[in-house]
Design an enzyme around this catalytic site. Sequence first.
Site, PDB file in Angstrom:
ATOM      1  N   ARG A 219       0.892  -1.282  -0.029  1.00 39.27           N
ATOM      2  CA  ARG A 219       0.019  -0.018  -0.120  1.00 39.27           C
ATOM      3  C   ARG A 219       0.830   1.228  -0.165  1.00 39.27           C
ATOM      4  O   ARG A 219       1.996   1.214  -0.006  1.00 39.27           O
ATOM      5  CB  ARG A 219      -0.960  -0.270   0.998  1.00 39.27           C
ATOM      6  CG  ARG A 219      -0.095   0.032   2.701  1.00 39.27           C
ATOM      7  CD  ARG A 219      -1.011   0.081   3.706  1.00 39.27           C
ATOM      8  NE  ARG A 219      -0.366   0.582   4.967  1.00 39.27           N
ATOM      9  CZ  ARG A 219      -0.347  -0.079   6.277  1.00 39.27           C
ATOM     10  NH1 ARG A 219      -1.618  -1.038   6.453  1.00 39.27           N
ATOM     11  NH2 ARG A 219       0.169   0.282   7.033  1.00 39.27           N
ATOM     12  N   ALA A 291       9.797  -0.176   3.393  1.00 41.08           N
ATOM     13  CA  ALA A 291       9.086  -0.798   4.668  1.00 41.08           C
ATOM     14  C   ALA A 291       9.220   0.277   5.907  1.00 41.08           C
ATOM     15  O   ALA A 291      10.351   0.355   5.960  1.00 41.08           O
ATOM     16  CB  ALA A 291       8.975  -1.914   5.067  1.00 41.08           C
ATOM     17  N   TYR A 355      11.461   7.117  15.561  1.00 38.28           N
ATOM     18  CA  TYR A 355      11.643   7.569  14.051  1.00 38.28           C
ATOM     19  C   TYR A 355      12.654   8.302  13.527  1.00 38.28           C
ATOM     20  O   TYR A 355      13.059   7.759  12.406  1.00 38.28           O
ATOM     21  CB  TYR A 355      10.080   7.908  13.701  1.00 38.28           C
ATOM     22  CG  TYR A 355       9.739   8.022  12.132  1.00 38.28           C
ATOM     23  CD1 TYR A 355       9.264   6.758  11.544  1.00 38.28           C
ATOM     24  CD2 TYR A 355       9.706   9.299  11.699  1.00 38.28           C
ATOM     25  CE1 TYR A 355       8.847   7.023  10.366  1.00 38.28           C
ATOM     26  CE2 TYR A 355       9.283   9.385  10.370  1.00 38.28           C
ATOM     27  CZ  TYR A 355       8.868   8.050   9.820  1.00 38.28           C
ATOM     28  OH  TYR A 355       8.606   8.376   8.340  1.00 38.28           O
ATOM     29  N   THR A 390      -0.896   9.670   2.439  1.00 39.24           N
ATOM     30  CA  THR A 390      -1.174   8.335   2.580  1.00 39.24           C
ATOM     31  C   THR A 390      -2.014   7.906   4.013  1.00 39.24           C
ATOM     32  O   THR A 390      -2.236   9.014   4.668  1.00 39.24           O
ATOM     33  CB  THR A 390       0.335   7.693   2.787  1.00 39.24           C
ATOM     34  OG1 THR A 390       0.974   7.996   3.896  1.00 39.24           O
ATOM     35  CG2 THR A 390       1.176   7.864   1.685  1.00 39.24           C
TER      36      THR A 390
HETATM   37  P1  NAD Z   1       2.315   2.649   5.005  1.00 44.85           P
HETATM   38  O1  NAD Z   1       2.086   2.356   6.531  1.00 44.85           O
HETATM   39  O2  NAD Z   1       1.160   2.819   4.409  1.00 44.85           O
HETATM   40  O3  NAD Z   1       3.029   1.334   4.450  1.00 44.85           O
HETATM   41  C1  NAD Z   1       4.281   0.682   4.957  1.00 44.85           C
HETATM   42  C2  NAD Z   1       4.212  -0.715   4.667  1.00 44.85           C
HETATM   43  O4  NAD Z   1       5.433  -1.320   5.181  1.00 44.85           O
HETATM   44  C3  NAD Z   1       3.023  -1.506   4.931  1.00 44.85           C
HETATM   45  O5  NAD Z   1       2.643  -1.902   4.121  1.00 44.85           O
HETATM   46  C4  NAD Z   1       3.413  -2.339   6.093  1.00 44.85           C
HETATM   47  O6  NAD Z   1       2.646  -3.455   6.095  1.00 44.85           O
HETATM   48  C5  NAD Z   1       5.074  -2.616   5.558  1.00 44.85           C
HETATM   49  N1  NAD Z   1       5.770  -3.275   6.781  1.00 44.85           N
HETATM   50  C6  NAD Z   1       5.685  -2.568   8.030  1.00 44.85           C
HETATM   51  N2  NAD Z   1       6.629  -3.269   8.824  1.00 44.85           N
HETATM   52  C7  NAD Z   1       7.192  -4.488   8.021  1.00 44.85           C
HETATM   53  C8  NAD Z   1       7.746  -5.567   8.309  1.00 44.85           C
HETATM   54  N3  NAD Z   1       8.292  -5.725   9.578  1.00 44.85           N
HETATM   55  N4  NAD Z   1       8.078  -6.463   7.339  1.00 44.85           N
HETATM   56  C9  NAD Z   1       7.424  -6.282   6.194  1.00 44.85           C
HETATM   57  N5  NAD Z   1       6.765  -5.085   5.903  1.00 44.85           N
HETATM   58  C10 NAD Z   1       6.491  -4.142   6.800  1.00 44.85           C
HETATM   59  O7  NAD Z   1       3.382   3.605   5.050  1.00 44.85           O
HETATM   60  P2  NAD Z   1       3.896   4.925   3.779  1.00 44.85           P
HETATM   61  O8  NAD Z   1       3.175   6.226   4.174  1.00 44.85           O
HETATM   62  O9  NAD Z   1       3.398   4.454   2.483  1.00 44.85           O
HETATM   63  O10 NAD Z   1       5.182   5.299   4.044  1.00 44.85           O
HETATM   64  C11 NAD Z   1       6.170   4.268   3.360  1.00 44.85           C
HETATM   65  C12 NAD Z   1       7.840   4.703   3.629  1.00 44.85           C
HETATM   66  O11 NAD Z   1       7.668   6.138   3.497  1.00 44.85           O
HETATM   67  C13 NAD Z   1       8.019   4.565   5.509  1.00 44.85           C
HETATM   68  O12 NAD Z   1       9.330   4.086   5.395  1.00 44.85           O
HETATM   69  C14 NAD Z   1       7.798   5.799   5.842  1.00 44.85           C
HETATM   70  O13 NAD Z   1       8.541   5.936   6.905  1.00 44.85           O
HETATM   71  C15 NAD Z   1       8.068   6.609   4.796  1.00 44.85           C
HETATM   72  N6  NAD Z   1       7.541   8.208   4.755  1.00 44.85           N
HETATM   73  C16 NAD Z   1       6.244   8.267   4.840  1.00 44.85           C
HETATM   74  C17 NAD Z   1       5.916   9.773   4.761  1.00 44.85           C
HETATM   75  C18 NAD Z   1       4.552   9.802   4.692  1.00 44.85           C
HETATM   76  O14 NAD Z   1       4.197  11.270   4.484  1.00 44.85           O
HETATM   77  N7  NAD Z   1       3.596   9.056   4.114  1.00 44.85           N
HETATM   78  C19 NAD Z   1       6.739  10.890   4.904  1.00 44.85           C
HETATM   79  C20 NAD Z   1       8.216  10.300   5.150  1.00 44.85           C
HETATM   80  C21 NAD Z   1       8.755   9.004   4.995  1.00 44.85           C
END
Ligand code: NAD
Length: 449
Positions: A219, A291, A355, A390
């Site tokens: 996702r 992830a 984090y 997201t």
């Molecule tokens: P999300 O929570 O929608 O997706 C993260 C995915 O990682 C999930 O599908 C989850 O099941 C998977 N995951 C978590 N733990 C896991 C594990 N132990 N093994 C395998 N899979 C695992 O998050 P997102 O918003 O799509 O973010 C993706 C990345 O971007 C992350 O690293 C997040 O820290 C980073 N990020 C997101 C944002 C934002 O604004 N959404 C901003 C900065 C950084």
Amino acid sequence: MDRYQSFARSGFGRFVVGKLGLPDPYPLRRHSPTGPALDGPVLLGGRGRLVDPVRTTLESIGLDVVAAPGAEAAPGTAAEVSERPAALLFDATGIERVEDLRELHAFFHPVIRSLGPCGRVVVLGTPPASAVSRSAQRALEGFTRSVGKELKRGGTAQLVHVAEGAEGNVESTLRFLLSGRSAYVSGQVVRIGAGPVEVPADWSAPLAGEVALVTGASRGIGAAIAEVLSRDGAHVVCLDVPGQGDALSAVANGVSGSTIQLDITAPDTPARIVDHLVQRHGGVDVVVHNAGITRDRTLGRMDADRWDAVVQVNLACQERLNQALVDSGALRPRGRVVGVSSIAGIAGNVGQTNYATTKAGVIGMVEELAAQFDGTGATANAVAPGFIETRMTAAVPLVIREAGRRMNSLSQGGLPVDVAEAVAWLAHPASAGVNGTVVRVCGQSLLGA
Ligand code: NAD
């Protein structure tokens, strides 16, 4: 479009936004396979070592390159601009003294206000450490970042440091920065180094025949990365926890990829991933450590479990996997490792000591790998997303969410595809000169700027 953005684009909204000087989130131009790369000409100026190779490159990809009005026209270019320029590109590698910085003003001042919607400003410089005048080259950073903050209507501005000998390595970066692929990237400094780069046979499928592993692909940002890498020709191996199995299969089916259901923190996971990649695909070309989890609490209220869980998922297991992929030779020679950091890892954030620790650690992780890869053709880089729309950010309380959305030069949140496009640029075979870089995909967020 978020709700405020729809309001701001309505007739009444426009009036209110204009009168009160409220944030004006202009709809961003994003990549479309059928649309033109740019909606108008590129105005090219400057007098450094890059102006000629860059003109040749841009013309070879079908862009209309014109010289600045008043500038002496180069052979084959028009001296006058009849259309609004879609991009202003200035070769500042000829700037050797502080006094020469006046050339920036001379080029940009007459044309900056005519830049079209979602316009692009790119300044090409020399890495300051190797410049005749470090001050003059470093000065370009302040200039470019300020231009990014002044641009309206979805415009972006970047500085690209091109090392001596890397003049032929700029194409993948210019294609990214000038196009709608970099819609949510602004105020960045990108470094391009010398060394051989591979030019793909087909620029619309640069990853054809390659295998990419994307973690957390079921996702959000991970799913978008899988889609964009697949669009670029890669077979994508989508990894997520077993609990996300259905969503993971849906993403993998959608990109004609395959799945691995694993918790990336399990001790035997690196070996299982290496086995899978070697047995089924003979290795891997692109690894995206996407992830990630949050377990927010202020430090005094954070138990050790929250700390450990975040450190394991966001950093420790990624280091173990890199080690296994390199030691086993599963990562092929032109390998690309892309980490997903965060602006929280650059600026810090309340309630996110765990984090932010890991997201800063991701930057160190790719820097260390980049040094190890130097000269081998492989690269390691990171993207640092800001506020991306997201589930993770939908769960943020309204007031903080609105602040996150608006406190950037584009006054809006980015989309998962914006992060994915940046990953695809770093994964590109012709991006071999970009190694050890962290690119923020944050609309030039004020946080950590
Ligand atoms: P999300 O929570 O929608 O997706 C993260 C995915 O990682 C999930 O599908 C989850 O099941 C998977 N995951 C978590 N733990 C896991 C594990 N132990 N093994 C395998 N899979 C695992 O998050 P997102 O918003 O799509 O973010 C993706 C990345 O971007 C992350 O690293 C997040 O820290 C980073 N990020 C997101 C944002 C934002 O604004 N959404 C901003 C900065 C950084």
